[in-house]
Design a protein around this motif. Structure first.
Motif, mmCIF file in Angstrom:
data_model
loop_
_atom_site.group_PDB
_atom_site.id
_atom_site.type_symbol
_atom_site.label_atom_id
_atom_site.label_comp_id
_atom_site.label_asym_id
_atom_site.label_seq_id
_atom_site.Cartn_x
_atom_site.Cartn_y
_atom_site.Cartn_z
ATOM 1 N N TYR A 270 0.826 -1.209 0.000
ATOM 2 C CA TYR A 270 0.000 0.000 0.000
ATOM 3 C C TYR A 270 0.859 1.257 0.000
ATOM 4 C CZ TYR A 270 -4.594 -2.126 0.344
ATOM 5 O OH TYR A 270 -5.751 -2.809 0.050
ATOM 6 N N ALA A 273 1.936 1.773 -3.436
ATOM 7 C CA ALA A 273 0.831 2.325 -4.221
ATOM 8 C C ALA A 273 0.728 3.829 -4.027
ATOM 9 C CB ALA A 273 -0.475 1.639 -3.831
ATOM 10 N N SER A 277 0.818 6.443 -7.085
ATOM 11 C CA SER A 277 -0.347 7.276 -7.400
ATOM 12 C C SER A 277 -0.081 8.747 -7.113
ATOM 13 C CB SER A 277 -1.581 6.788 -6.638
ATOM 14 O OG SER A 277 -1.361 6.777 -5.246
ATOM 15 N N ASN A 294 -2.900 3.081 -8.237
ATOM 16 C CA ASN A 294 -3.001 2.282 -7.009
ATOM 17 C C ASN A 294 -3.270 0.817 -7.324
ATOM 18 O OD1 ASN A 294 -2.623 4.297 -5.007
ATOM 19 N ND2 ASN A 294 -4.708 5.043 -5.336
ATOM 20 N N ASP A 312 -10.139 6.848 -3.894
ATOM 21 C CA ASP A 312 -8.687 6.928 -3.755
ATOM 22 C C ASP A 312 -8.243 8.311 -3.300
ATOM 23 O OD1 ASP A 312 -7.414 4.300 -5.073
ATOM 24 O OD2 ASP A 312 -9.219 4.850 -6.191
ATOM 25 N N PRO A 344 -5.322 5.307 -0.813
ATOM 26 C CA PRO A 344 -5.633 4.279 -1.813
ATOM 27 C C PRO A 344 -6.877 3.500 -1.421
ATOM 28 C CG PRO A 344 -3.290 4.333 -1.411
ATOM 29 C CD PRO A 344 -3.904 5.269 -0.409
#
Length: 385
Positions: A270, A273, A277, A294, A312, A344
């Motif tokens: 995560y 991610a 992102s 993500n 998100d 996310p």
């Protein structure tokens, strides 16, 4: 510098931009609908610094008058608002009929154009209030301009960015307060309350703390008597306004033990991610670009992506959300100096996942974190006590 005088100067600039929008739409008056609740207050606070605790509130602004009127239902809220408002004290009123007074002022400003702009008319007005406004403004055209108003307040000023960074530092420090009060056997309610007391000591008025204890991203308050266990893996979230009213969200994972390998890998996934992102959150890119970054990152790391449990990201400010989010409007185009509440929303199979939240500024090189809450602050070990 964060002072009341600098806020008044900043608000004056905001009003000028709103009045330019009003002129472009030939609006003689603007009625901004608000109320004393999180998510209902930001639009009227943006031009008046009104801070209500409940009930309806309205701001009426003329196209050429630099001083808005603030109308609230309670005389006590009137006194409170005069102490904090950026508008002139004599323009803060608590009439017996706030709708009648709001429409009276609006008709005076719009006598020539016969056009009255409305902000949050379709979002916050009850059916009865909507009918009352419509009847009182018969013969005037009511023009919903919530989108245009929000587009202005989504672009943050230097004052606003400083206030948001201030709260980023406060909420990050809350994680240390949580850690200091946590021990095996402690009531979650008491530990969360200690963090909220810390935020309030800086002048914040309201917010909430929540946790997830089951490796899902759904953070909620615990039962009042629920106590901490040695094997708990705590996804802690704090959502609070700043001393100046700006809403931020932040999370951390706490544990008394080392994270199991698979849990540590999921957290690292995560965080990766977020890196991907946030790099995609540039002017001209869309919410969809952020969402796809993500999902793609977690999928490429071998995690089974199942869907979304929350948006998100979304623009944030004096409301927790001051515009569309990545679920409701994936094609929304990002602009420089927007501030995003960033988390996310990707959820894995069996509802597994972490809520990883912070707040970022959209820049030409990607989104920049507005707090000291860097990746090494997303897992903090607790003492057993």
């Amino acid at each position: 510098m964060l002072t009341h005088e600098s806020l008044k100067k900043d608000v004056a600039g905001r009003i000028e931009r709103i009045q330019a929008m009003m002129a472009s739409r030939d609006l003689g008056a603007l009625i901004i609908v608000g109320g004393g609740a999180p998510g209902a207050l930001g639009a009227i606070r943006y031009v008046s610094n009104a801070h209500l605790w409940g009930g309806a509130g309205y701001v009426v602004l003329g196209q050429e008058d630099p001083d808005p009127w603030l109308l609230v239902w309670s005389s006590y809220q009137g006194v409170w608002s005069r102490n904090e408002s950026t508008t002139r004290a004599e323009r803060v009123e608590s009439p017996s009929d706030v709708v009648a007074r709001a429409t009276e002022l609006a008709k005076g400003y719009a006598a020539k154009s016969r056009r009255v702009g409305m902000v949050n008319m379709n979002k916050l007005l009850s059916v009865g209030e909507h009918a009352k406004f419509s009847a009182a403004l018969e013969g005037f055209e009511l023009v919903e301009v919530t989108g245009e108003f929000n587009a202005i307040r989504q672009i943050k000023t230097p004052f606003e960015l400083e206030a948001i960074q201030q709260n980023g530092a406060i909420l990050d420090a809350c994680m240390d307060v949580f850690r200091e009060h946590a021990y095996v056997g402690a009531r979650y309610w008491e530990v969360c309350a200690a963090t909220e007391a810390f935020v309030k000591s800086y002048g914040a008025f309201w917010g909430r703390t929540k946790v997830s204890l089951d490796l899902t991203p759904y953070t909620v308050p615990t039962a009042k008597d629920h106590t901490m266990k040695e094997n708990d893996i705590i996804n802690f979230e704090i959502v609070y306004e700043s001393p100046w009213g700006y809403w931020l969200e932040m999370t951390t994972i706490f544990s008394f033990i080392d994270l199991p390998d698979e849990v540590h890998a999921m957290l690292e996934g995560y965080l990766s991610a977020v890196d991907a992102s946030s790099a995609a959150a540039k002017p001209g890119h869309t919410f969809k670009d952020v969402s796809e970054a993500n999902d793609r990152t977690l999928s490429e790391l071998g995690f089974p992506v199942a869907g979304k449990h929350t948006p998100d990201c979304h623009s944030t400010g004096l409301d927790g959300s001051d515009g569309p989010n990545s679920l409701s409007n994936p094609e929304f185009e990002l602009k420089a100096n927007m501030v995003l509440s960033f988390h996310p929303g990707t959820v894995l199979e069996n509802d597994r996942g972490f809520l990883i939240s912070d707040n970022f500024l959209v820049t030409p090189t990607g989104a920049v974190r507005l707090s000291p809450h860097s990746a090494n602050r997303y897992h903090l070990r607790l003492d057993r006590g």
